[in-house]
Design a protein around this motif. Structure first.
Motif, PDB file in Angstrom:
ATOM      1  N   GLY A  24     -61.476 -61.818  39.106  1.00  0.00           N
ATOM      2  CA  GLY A  24     -61.500 -63.235  39.462  1.00  0.00           C
ATOM      3  C   GLY A  24     -61.617 -64.092  38.221  1.00  0.00           C
ATOM      4  N   GLY A  25     -61.191 -65.320  38.349  1.00  0.00           N
ATOM      5  CA  GLY A  25     -61.304 -66.276  37.263  1.00  0.00           C
ATOM      6  C   GLY A  25     -61.704 -67.636  37.819  1.00  0.00           C
ATOM      7  N   LEU A  26     -62.583 -68.308  37.117  1.00  0.00           N
ATOM      8  CA  LEU A  26     -63.035 -69.637  37.516  1.00  0.00           C
ATOM      9  C   LEU A  26     -62.769 -70.588  36.360  1.00  0.00           C
ATOM     10  CD1 LEU A  26     -64.528 -71.519  39.492  1.00  0.00           C
ATOM     11  CD2 LEU A  26     -66.669 -70.780  38.420  1.00  0.00           C
ATOM     12  N   GLN A  27     -62.063 -71.671  36.659  1.00  0.00           N
ATOM     13  CA  GLN A  27     -61.736 -72.671  35.646  1.00  0.00           C
ATOM     14  C   GLN A  27     -62.209 -74.033  36.134  1.00  0.00           C
ATOM     15  OE1 GLN A  27     -57.594 -71.510  35.959  1.00  0.00           O
ATOM     16  NE2 GLN A  27     -57.573 -71.144  33.755  1.00  0.00           N
ATOM     17  N   LEU A  28     -62.801 -74.778  35.239  1.00  0.00           N
ATOM     18  CA  LEU A  28     -63.312 -76.105  35.544  1.00  0.00           C
ATOM     19  C   LEU A  28     -62.468 -77.132  34.802  1.00  0.00           C
ATOM     20  CD1 LEU A  28     -65.684 -77.428  37.070  1.00  0.00           C
ATOM     21  CD2 LEU A  28     -66.997 -77.291  34.945  1.00  0.00           C
ATOM     22  N   PHE A  29     -62.011 -78.163  35.541  1.00  0.00           N
ATOM     23  CA  PHE A  29     -61.145 -79.195  34.968  1.00  0.00           C
ATOM     24  C   PHE A  29     -61.723 -80.578  35.212  1.00  0.00           C
ATOM     25  CE2 PHE A  29     -58.368 -75.661  36.145  1.00  0.00           C
ATOM     26  CZ  PHE A  29     -57.648 -75.464  34.983  1.00  0.00           C
ATOM     27  N   SER A  30     -61.386 -81.506  34.338  1.00  0.00           N
ATOM     28  CA  SER A  30     -61.715 -82.921  34.536  1.00  0.00           C
ATOM     29  C   SER A  30     -60.469 -83.648  35.012  1.00  0.00           C
ATOM     30  CB  SER A  30     -62.186 -83.553  33.224  1.00  0.00           C
ATOM     31  OG  SER A  30     -63.374 -82.948  32.789  1.00  0.00           O
ATOM     32  N   PHE A  31     -60.665 -84.704  35.796  1.00  0.00           N
ATOM     33  CA  PHE A  31     -59.537 -85.525  36.230  1.00  0.00           C
ATOM     34  C   PHE A  31     -58.857 -86.136  34.998  1.00  0.00           C
ATOM     35  CE2 PHE A  31     -60.675 -87.059  40.789  1.00  0.00           C
ATOM     36  CZ  PHE A  31     -61.133 -85.796  41.133  1.00  0.00           C
ATOM     37  N   PRO A  32     -57.550 -86.331  35.048  1.00  0.00           N
ATOM     38  CA  PRO A  32     -56.917 -87.136  33.993  1.00  0.00           C
ATOM     39  C   PRO A  32     -57.514 -88.545  34.004  1.00  0.00           C
ATOM     40  CG  PRO A  32     -55.266 -85.995  35.310  1.00  0.00           C
ATOM     41  CD  PRO A  32     -56.588 -85.808  36.007  1.00  0.00           C
ATOM     42  N   GLU A  33     -57.470 -89.208  32.868  1.00  0.00           N
ATOM     43  CA  GLU A  33     -58.102 -90.525  32.748  1.00  0.00           C
ATOM     44  C   GLU A  33     -57.540 -91.534  33.749  1.00  0.00           C
ATOM     45  OE1 GLU A  33     -58.077 -91.954  28.756  1.00  0.00           O
ATOM     46  OE2 GLU A  33     -59.136 -90.194  27.981  1.00  0.00           O
ATOM     47  N   ASP A  34     -56.240 -91.444  34.024  1.00  0.00           N
ATOM     48  CA  ASP A  34     -55.607 -92.428  34.907  1.00  0.00           C
ATOM     49  C   ASP A  34     -55.553 -91.970  36.364  1.00  0.00           C
ATOM     50  OD1 ASP A  34     -53.864 -90.344  34.427  1.00  0.00           O
ATOM     51  OD2 ASP A  34     -52.086 -91.612  34.240  1.00  0.00           O
ATOM     52  N   ALA A  35     -56.276 -90.903  36.717  1.00  0.00           N
ATOM     53  CA  ALA A  35     -56.160 -90.311  38.056  1.00  0.00           C
ATOM     54  C   ALA A  35     -56.933 -91.112  39.097  1.00  0.00           C
ATOM     55  CB  ALA A  35     -56.670 -88.883  38.039  1.00  0.00           C
ATOM     56  N   PRO A  36     -56.371 -91.243  40.314  1.00  0.00           N
ATOM     57  CA  PRO A  36     -57.104 -91.893  41.406  1.00  0.00           C
ATOM     58  C   PRO A  36     -58.190 -90.958  41.942  1.00  0.00           C
ATOM     59  CG  PRO A  36     -55.010 -91.054  42.200  1.00  0.00           C
ATOM     60  CD  PRO A  36     -55.031 -90.821  40.717  1.00  0.00           C
ATOM     61  N   ASP A  37     -59.055 -91.504  42.791  1.00  0.00           N
ATOM     62  CA  ASP A  37     -60.155 -90.716  43.336  1.00  0.00           C
ATOM     63  C   ASP A  37     -59.673 -89.543  44.190  1.00  0.00           C
ATOM     64  OD1 ASP A  37     -61.993 -92.287  42.053  1.00  0.00           O
ATOM     65  OD2 ASP A  37     -62.391 -93.568  43.793  1.00  0.00           O
ATOM     66  N   ASP A  38     -58.508 -89.668  44.819  1.00  0.00           N
ATOM     67  CA  ASP A  38     -57.992 -88.574  45.653  1.00  0.00           C
ATOM     68  C   ASP A  38     -57.027 -87.668  44.874  1.00  0.00           C
ATOM     69  OD1 ASP A  38     -55.854 -90.330  45.450  1.00  0.00           O
ATOM     70  OD2 ASP A  38     -55.251 -90.112  47.545  1.00  0.00           O
ATOM     71  N   TYR A  39     -57.216 -87.595  43.581  1.00  0.00           N
ATOM     72  CA  TYR A  39     -56.328 -86.810  42.715  1.00  0.00           C
ATOM     73  C   TYR A  39     -56.205 -85.353  43.169  1.00  0.00           C
ATOM     74  CZ  TYR A  39     -54.690 -84.217  38.658  1.00  0.00           C
ATOM     75  OH  TYR A  39     -53.997 -83.364  37.837  1.00  0.00           O
ATOM     76  N   VAL A  40     -57.313 -84.709  43.523  1.00  0.00           N
ATOM     77  CA  VAL A  40     -57.281 -83.286  43.864  1.00  0.00           C
ATOM     78  C   VAL A  40     -56.526 -83.076  45.176  1.00  0.00           C
ATOM     79  CG1 VAL A  40     -58.651 -81.182  44.135  1.00  0.00           C
ATOM     80  CG2 VAL A  40     -59.453 -82.983  42.628  1.00  0.00           C
TER      81      VAL A  40
END
Length: 197
Positions: A24-40
């Motif tokens: 298994g692999g777990l990766q943590l990401f941050s939203f892009p700076e210009d991303a809306p709240d419903d980006y995911v």
């Protein structure tokens, strides 16, 4: 159809409930700076559109002459493999690790291609996570990391990369379109068996 190597067969033989043989692999990401709240959620919709599944992610276990082989799964259900999930509040790393621990404890279904891709929202500080689970007989850990590198980009402006299950195959020099022959597979199997002995 392709035969499993003796090493990959060992991963199947050794597997028990108390001794899973997936990685298994777990990766943590941050939203892009210009991303809306419903980006995911938008990212999940975008990933669901990637319905072409390429090898090895379109393969499930089969049997030929009593030996395990990989066969193309003609009834692959992408919804089973790609999962969009949300953490309970407050969305700390503790909740993320608890979720991943629970998911990682389940054995893979051998009637389906043995992989899962979890896109996880609900983390604090505009972050999201990706947890992947792949049986070691399908893809080893190093190969899985190489596939993930192909799925991601270091350029923040380069978006819309294909997900891991839809990556185009890399061509190898000297390979024909039909793939390895049965005789080459048998020769490889015998050679690998000799090395194992």
């Amino acid at each position: 159809m392709s035969a499993l190597s003796p090493v990959d067969q060992v991963f199947l033989w050794l597997e028990k409930r108390q001794q899973p043989m997936h990685v298994g692999g777990l990766q943590l990401f941050s939203f892009p700076e210009d991303a809306p709240d419903d980006y995911v959620a938008q990212l999940a919709d975008q990933l669901r559109e990637e319905t072409i599944v390429t090898p090895p992610f379109d393969r499930r276990l089969g049997s030929r002459f009593g030996q395990p082989v990989w066969v193309e799964d003609e009834q692959l259900d992408l919804e089973h493999h790609f999962r969009f999930e949300a953490l309970p509040t407050p969305g700390r790393v503790r909740e993320l690790l608890s979720f991943v621990s629970a998911e990682h404890s389940h054995l893979m279904d051998r009637e389906r291609p043995m992989w899962e891709f979890h896109l996880i929202e609900g983390l604090k500080d505009r972050q999201f996570a990706v947890y992947t689970k792949v049986h070691h007989s399908l893809v080893d850990g190093v190969s899985a990391m190489r596939l993930f590198q192909r799925m991601l980009s270091q350029d923040p402006e380069q978006r819309g990369m294909p997900p891991i299950w839809s990556l185009p195959r890399r061509s190898r020099s000297g390979d024909g379109d039909e793939g390895p022959s049965m005789w080459r597979n048998v020769a490889h199997l015998l050679g690998e068996s000799g090395k194992q002995l």
